[in-house]
Design a protein around this motif. Structure first.
Motif, PDB file in Angstrom:
ATOM      1  N   ALA A  29       0.825  -1.200   0.000  1.00 38.61           N
ATOM      2  CA  ALA A  29       0.000   0.000   0.000  1.00 38.61           C
ATOM      3  C   ALA A  29       0.863   1.255   0.000  1.00 38.61           C
ATOM      4  O   ALA A  29       0.556   2.235  -0.695  1.00 38.61           O
ATOM      5  N   LYS A  30       1.956   1.249   0.770  1.00 38.94           N
ATOM      6  CA  LYS A  30       2.827   2.426   0.819  1.00 38.94           C
ATOM      7  C   LYS A  30       3.451   2.697  -0.552  1.00 38.94           C
ATOM      8  O   LYS A  30       3.538   3.847  -0.995  1.00 38.94           O
ATOM      9  N   ALA A  31       3.871   1.630  -1.225  1.00 37.84           N
ATOM     10  CA  ALA A  31       4.457   1.805  -2.553  1.00 37.84           C
ATOM     11  C   ALA A  31       3.409   2.323  -3.529  1.00 37.84           C
ATOM     12  O   ALA A  31       3.700   3.190  -4.374  1.00 37.84           O
ATOM     13  N   LEU A  32       2.181   1.841  -3.416  1.00 39.34           N
ATOM     14  CA  LEU A  32       1.130   2.293  -4.314  1.00 39.34           C
ATOM     15  C   LEU A  32       0.784   3.762  -4.068  1.00 39.34           C
ATOM     16  O   LEU A  32       0.521   4.515  -5.017  1.00 39.34           O
ATOM     17  N   ALA A  33       0.773   4.164  -2.792  1.00 39.43           N
ATOM     18  CA  ALA A  33       0.515   5.578  -2.491  1.00 39.43           C
ATOM     19  C   ALA A  33       1.584   6.460  -3.112  1.00 39.43           C
ATOM     20  O   ALA A  33       1.285   7.522  -3.672  1.00 39.43           O
ATOM     21  N   LEU A  35       3.532   5.653  -5.752  1.00 42.43           N
ATOM     22  CA  LEU A  35       3.470   5.564  -7.215  1.00 42.43           C
ATOM     23  C   LEU A  35       2.323   6.388  -7.790  1.00 42.43           C
ATOM     24  O   LEU A  35       2.438   6.927  -8.906  1.00 42.43           O
ATOM     25  N   THR A  36       1.212   6.479  -7.051  1.00 36.29           N
ATOM     26  CA  THR A  36       0.042   7.191  -7.570  1.00 36.29           C
ATOM     27  C   THR A  36      -0.084   8.600  -6.997  1.00 36.29           C
ATOM     28  O   THR A  36      -1.045   9.309  -7.306  1.00 36.29           O
ATOM     29  N   ASP A  37       0.883   8.982  -6.152  1.00 33.74           N
ATOM     30  CA  ASP A  37       0.932  10.338  -5.598  1.00 33.74           C
ATOM     31  C   ASP A  37      -0.359  10.712  -4.871  1.00 33.74           C
ATOM     32  O   ASP A  37      -1.003  11.724  -5.156  1.00 33.74           O
ATOM     33  N   GLN A  38      -0.748   9.853  -3.924  1.00 30.36           N
ATOM     34  CA  GLN A  38      -1.922  10.164  -3.120  1.00 30.36           C
ATOM     35  C   GLN A  38      -1.672   9.769  -1.677  1.00 30.36           C
ATOM     36  O   GLN A  38      -0.732   9.037  -1.364  1.00 30.36           O
ATOM     37  N   HIS A  39      -2.502  10.298  -0.769  1.00 29.96           N
ATOM     38  CA  HIS A  39      -2.312  10.046   0.656  1.00 29.96           C
ATOM     39  C   HIS A  39      -2.459   8.552   0.962  1.00 29.96           C
ATOM     40  O   HIS A  39      -3.259   7.855   0.338  1.00 29.96           O
ATOM     41  N   LEU A  40      -1.708   8.098   1.965  1.00 31.70           N
ATOM     42  CA  LEU A  40      -1.757   6.684   2.328  1.00 31.70           C
ATOM     43  C   LEU A  40      -3.145   6.287   2.828  1.00 31.70           C
ATOM     44  O   LEU A  40      -3.641   5.201   2.503  1.00 31.70           O
ATOM     45  N   SER A  41      -3.793   7.180   3.584  1.00 31.84           N
ATOM     46  CA  SER A  41      -5.131   6.849   4.100  1.00 31.84           C
ATOM     47  C   SER A  41      -6.130   6.674   2.955  1.00 31.84           C
ATOM     48  O   SER A  41      -6.957   5.751   2.959  1.00 31.84           O
ATOM     49  N   THR A  42      -6.043   7.544   1.955  1.00 34.36           N
ATOM     50  CA  THR A  42      -6.917   7.413   0.775  1.00 34.36           C
ATOM     51  C   THR A  42      -6.620   6.115   0.035  1.00 34.36           C
ATOM     52  O   THR A  42      -7.530   5.402  -0.412  1.00 34.36           O
ATOM     53  N   THR A  43      -5.336   5.802  -0.076  1.00 29.83           N
ATOM     54  CA  THR A  43      -4.928   4.576  -0.765  1.00 29.83           C
ATOM     55  C   THR A  43      -5.510   3.351  -0.074  1.00 29.83           C
ATOM     56  O   THR A  43      -6.045   2.441  -0.734  1.00 29.83           O
ATOM     57  N   TYR A  44      -5.442   3.331   1.261  1.00 29.45           N
ATOM     58  CA  TYR A  44      -5.997   2.194   1.991  1.00 29.45           C
ATOM     59  C   TYR A  44      -7.497   2.051   1.746  1.00 29.45           C
ATOM     60  O   TYR A  44      -8.008   0.937   1.558  1.00 29.45           O
ATOM     61  N   HIS A  45      -8.225   3.162   1.779  1.00 31.57           N
ATOM     62  CA  HIS A  45      -9.668   3.106   1.554  1.00 31.57           C
ATOM     63  C   HIS A  45      -9.989   2.556   0.159  1.00 31.57           C
ATOM     64  O   HIS A  45     -10.872   1.704  -0.001  1.00 31.57           O
ATOM     65  N   LEU A  46      -9.286   3.031  -0.841  1.00 31.92           N
ATOM     66  CA  LEU A  46      -9.534   2.568  -2.208  1.00 31.92           C
ATOM     67  C   LEU A  46      -9.142   1.105  -2.370  1.00 31.92           C
ATOM     68  O   LEU A  46      -9.849   0.335  -3.038  1.00 31.92           O
ATOM     69  N   LEU A  47      -8.019   0.710  -1.780  1.00 33.88           N
ATOM     70  CA  LEU A  47      -7.588  -0.679  -1.877  1.00 33.88           C
ATOM     71  C   LEU A  47      -8.601  -1.610  -1.228  1.00 33.88           C
ATOM     72  O   LEU A  47      -8.893  -2.696  -1.757  1.00 33.88           O
ATOM     73  N   ARG A  48      -9.131  -1.174  -0.081  1.00 35.51           N
ATOM     74  CA  ARG A  48     -10.118  -2.004   0.607  1.00 35.51           C
ATOM     75  C   ARG A  48     -11.338  -2.236  -0.294  1.00 35.51           C
ATOM     76  O   ARG A  48     -11.873  -3.346  -0.389  1.00 35.51           O
TER      77      ARG A  48
END
Length: 244
Positions: A29-33, A35-48
């Motif tokens: 998730a950290k790498a994806l945040a 790579l996509t230049d977005q907040h980690l919390s947003t990344t977690y929500h979208l990944l979920r």
């Protein structure tokens, strides 16, 4: 002129799917945040959400493409196969004045994926799904004859051989003997539907095993077998088209 209205959350989710698909290993998730230049919390929500919907899945501490994405790819591949073979099916239908069919071996099952028919050359009533009827139709026999020994044994181990008509072969040994002795054509003599016969030829290309066939009233079976050249030609052209 104003530009189109875009939904930011959808764009961000798609960017995550793209990033996962571009990697040859699970992505954290950290790498994806990053790579996509977005907040980690947003990344977690979208990944979920993406995991819940099947577009991604967790694997080895990261994320990989999910079954739903893989199914989309398989569907696109199937549509491409149908588009390439459909003109050949239509030509075969018109030449033999018989409904023409295309089947594919897909994810361990034999499926009818396209039919070319007309009011004067109607399709057979598919009263039993091919999941339960591969042994009783020429399409299924042609596909089974083209599979390797392991895949054929696996298919037969997972499928019963129900008695669809009094002509259906329900003994595995007898079915295998017919497939092995069938030569370039597979024939169904009222085994799937009383009054109907079907003749098929295998279609084989890289990553594709299938068959083309025609169905006719049983009284026309001899005439269709006499035009085996047309069916063999269609199968050969379909194999070449898919290989290309």
């Amino acid at each position: 002129m104003a530009g189109p209205t875009l939904i930011g959350s959808v764009q961000r989710a798609l960017n995550l799917v793209d990033a996962v698909g571009a990697s040859d290993r699970p992505v954290t998730a950290k790498a994806l945040a990053r790579l996509t230049d977005q907040h980690l919390s947003t990344t977690y929500h979208l990944l979920r959400t993406l995991v819940h919907e099947g577009y991604l899945r967790r694997a080895d501490g990261g994320y990989v493409l999910g079954d739903r994405i893989m199914a989309l790819g398989q569907g696109a591949g199937r549509n491409l196969v149908i588009a390439k073979v459909r003109p050949l099916l239509q030509a075969l239908r018109d030449e033999l004045h018989a409904a023409a069919y295309l089947s594919l071996y897909d994810d361990g099952e034999i499926r009818v994926v396209d039919i070319a028919d007309t009011p004067d050359a109607p399709r057979v009533d598919l009263w039993v799904g091919f999941h339960d009827a591969g042994h009783a139709c020429a399409l299924g026999k042609a596909v089974l004859g083209s599979l390797g020994d392991a895949d054929r044994a696996d298919y037969l181990a997972r499928h019963e051989l129900p008695d669809l008509t009094r002509h259906t072969i329900t003994d595995r040994a007898s079915l295998l003997r017919e497939i092995d002795a069938g030569g370039p054509l597979a024939v169904d003599r009222q085994e799937y539907c009383v009054g109907t016969a079907c003749v098929a030829a295998a279609v084989v290309a890289p990553d594709v095993v299938g068959a083309v066939a025609v169905s006719v009233p049983v009284r026309r079976l001899g005439a269709v077998i006499g035009r085996a050249d047309a069916l063999a030609r269609t199968a050969r052209l379909a194999s070449l088209a898919l290989a290309g």
